[in-house]
Motif scaffolding. Structure first.
Motif, mmCIF file in Angstrom:
data_model
loop_
_atom_site.group_PDB
_atom_site.id
_atom_site.type_symbol
_atom_site.label_atom_id
_atom_site.label_comp_id
_atom_site.label_asym_id
_atom_site.label_seq_id
_atom_site.Cartn_x
_atom_site.Cartn_y
_atom_site.Cartn_z
ATOM 1 N N TYR A 98 0.822 -1.218 0.000
ATOM 2 C CA TYR A 98 0.000 0.000 0.000
ATOM 3 C C TYR A 98 0.853 1.264 0.000
ATOM 4 N N ARG A 99 2.126 1.126 -0.314
ATOM 5 C CA ARG A 99 3.027 2.282 -0.319
ATOM 6 C C ARG A 99 2.667 3.283 -1.410
ATOM 7 N N SER A 100 3.132 4.486 -1.221
ATOM 8 C CA SER A 100 2.968 5.546 -2.211
ATOM 9 C C SER A 100 4.140 5.467 -3.171
ATOM 10 N N GLY A 101 3.832 5.422 -4.462
ATOM 11 C CA GLY A 101 4.913 5.310 -5.429
ATOM 12 C C GLY A 101 4.560 5.840 -6.805
ATOM 13 N N ILE A 102 5.555 6.382 -7.443
ATOM 14 C CA ILE A 102 5.463 6.791 -8.844
ATOM 15 C C ILE A 102 6.463 5.928 -9.595
ATOM 16 N N PHE A 103 5.955 5.097 -10.487
ATOM 17 C CA PHE A 103 6.783 4.219 -11.296
ATOM 18 C C PHE A 103 6.911 4.865 -12.677
ATOM 19 N N TYR A 104 7.988 5.608 -12.868
ATOM 20 C CA TYR A 104 8.122 6.393 -14.100
ATOM 21 C C TYR A 104 8.488 5.502 -15.290
ATOM 22 N N HIS A 105 8.046 5.962 -16.480
ATOM 23 C CA HIS A 105 8.261 5.218 -17.721
ATOM 24 C C HIS A 105 9.426 5.763 -18.543
ATOM 25 N N ASN A 106 9.878 6.975 -18.235
ATOM 26 C CA ASN A 106 10.984 7.568 -18.985
ATOM 27 C C ASN A 106 11.603 8.692 -18.150
ATOM 28 N N ARG A 107 12.718 9.231 -18.643
ATOM 29 C CA ARG A 107 13.444 10.269 -17.907
ATOM 30 C C ARG A 107 12.586 11.515 -17.703
ATOM 31 N N GLU A 108 11.794 11.880 -18.703
ATOM 32 C CA GLU A 108 10.947 13.076 -18.583
ATOM 33 C C GLU A 108 9.954 12.918 -17.434
ATOM 34 N N GLN A 109 9.331 11.765 -17.320
ATOM 35 C CA GLN A 109 8.401 11.529 -16.209
ATOM 36 C C GLN A 109 9.132 11.601 -14.873
ATOM 37 N N GLU A 150 6.761 19.661 -1.361
ATOM 38 C CA GLU A 150 7.465 19.712 -0.074
ATOM 39 C C GLU A 150 7.669 21.157 0.377
ATOM 40 N N GLU A 151 7.989 22.034 -0.564
ATOM 41 C CA GLU A 151 8.164 23.446 -0.219
ATOM 42 C C GLU A 151 6.853 24.085 0.228
ATOM 43 N N GLN A 152 5.734 23.623 -0.326
ATOM 44 C CA GLN A 152 4.423 24.156 0.056
ATOM 45 C C GLN A 152 3.975 23.655 1.422
ATOM 46 N N GLN A 153 4.584 22.594 1.913
ATOM 47 C CA GLN A 153 4.265 22.000 3.215
ATOM 48 C C GLN A 153 2.761 21.764 3.388
ATOM 49 N N LEU A 154 2.177 21.080 2.415
ATOM 50 C CA LEU A 154 0.745 20.780 2.454
ATOM 51 C C LEU A 154 0.386 19.730 3.504
ATOM 52 N N TRP A 155 1.365 18.912 3.869
ATOM 53 C CA TRP A 155 1.145 17.849 4.848
ATOM 54 C C TRP A 155 2.067 18.088 6.041
ATOM 55 N N PRO A 156 1.683 17.602 7.206
ATOM 56 C CA PRO A 156 2.525 17.812 8.388
ATOM 57 C C PRO A 156 3.837 17.040 8.348
ATOM 58 N N GLY A 157 3.907 15.963 7.564
ATOM 59 C CA GLY A 157 5.134 15.159 7.491
ATOM 60 C C GLY A 157 5.795 15.274 6.131
ATOM 61 N N ASP A 158 6.924 14.596 6.005
ATOM 62 C CA ASP A 158 7.660 14.572 4.742
ATOM 63 C C ASP A 158 7.002 13.615 3.751
ATOM 64 N N ILE A 159 7.111 13.925 2.473
ATOM 65 C CA ILE A 159 6.603 13.046 1.419
ATOM 66 C C ILE A 159 7.532 11.838 1.328
ATOM 67 N N VAL A 160 6.946 10.634 1.397
ATOM 68 C CA VAL A 160 7.720 9.400 1.345
ATOM 69 C C VAL A 160 7.445 8.615 0.060
ATOM 70 N N THR A 161 6.799 9.227 -0.893
ATOM 71 C CA THR A 161 6.483 8.586 -2.168
ATOM 72 C C THR A 161 7.776 8.124 -2.833
ATOM 73 N N GLU A 162 7.843 6.832 -3.141
ATOM 74 C CA GLU A 162 9.031 6.342 -3.829
ATOM 75 C C GLU A 162 8.936 6.699 -5.306
ATOM 76 N N LEU A 163 10.069 6.957 -5.893
ATOM 77 C CA LEU A 163 10.156 7.308 -7.308
ATOM 78 C C LEU A 163 11.138 6.334 -7.933
ATOM 79 N N VAL A 164 10.589 5.346 -8.662
ATOM 80 C CA VAL A 164 11.426 4.306 -9.260
ATOM 81 C C VAL A 164 10.945 4.006 -10.678
ATOM 82 N N GLU A 165 11.861 3.505 -11.482
ATOM 83 C CA GLU A 165 11.499 3.121 -12.840
ATOM 84 C C GLU A 165 10.514 1.958 -12.776
#
Length: 181
Positions: A97-108, A120-135
């Motif tokens: 159930y983790r948060s993740g973005i599985f990108y398809h190319n370098r642009e993504q 993260e700069e907008q600080q919309l959430w009280p904690g840090d974004i832990v979304t994984e970013l992997v191919e």
């Protein structure tokens, strides 16, 4: 009419909610529930739910980039779940159930990195974004009964308690982006 079809693969908790939300958006050709990021080939739902395959529940979205941009998809994705919860969304707990973005190319990848930095700069959430970013790797479409699950199972308790309220908020917030019936 020519389309600029592209794909995005996103994980944000239970795939039933993401799949239902994305299928309702203008510019979306299709959204299918599936599994990605694990080591087991062609895993079953039961295997993924045990949390030891390494797979996350994901949605594979095919979209017309001339109608909806990848960045817009990601903005909607971040509005649909809490990207600060590590290996969970609400009561759904586990790496599947983790948060993740599985990108398809370098642009993504670059667009996702830039948006995460912006959020993260907008600080919309009280904690840090832990979304994984992997191919994207080892993607498998989920079993047929998981496709359009919310619309096909309106009496399901989980759908009524979790998915329906999320989708109601989503539809209100993104009313101008929804497909017309």
């Amino acid at each position: 009419m020519a389309q600029n079809l592209q794909q995005a693969t996103l994980a944000g908790g239970c795939f039933w909610c993401l799949e239902s939300a994305f299928n309702g958006l203008k510019g979306i050709e299709s959204a299918y529930s599936g599994y990605a990021g694990g080591e087991v080939k062609n895993p079953s739902y039961e295997q993924v739910c045990q949390g030891n395959t390494g797979h996350a529940e994901v949605v594979r979205v095919t979209f017309d980039a001339d109608e909806i941009s990848y960045k817009e998809l990601l903005e909607i994705f971040f509005a649909l779940h809490d990207p600060t919860q590590l290996n969970r969304q609400g009561n759904d707990v586990g790496t599947q159930y983790r948060s993740g973005i599985f990108y398809h190319n370098r642009e993504q990848k670059e667009q996702a990195q830039a948006l995460i930095h912006e959020l993260e700069e907008q600080q919309l959430w009280p904690g840090d974004i832990v979304t994984e970013l992997v191919e994207v790797n080892n993607y498998y479409q989920a079993e047929d009964y998981h496709q359009d699950y919310f619309s096909n199972n309106p009496q399901n308790t989980y759908c009524n308690m979790v998915v329906a309220p999320k989708l109601a908020k989503f539809r209100q917030k993104f009313a101008n982006r929804l497909k017309q019936d």
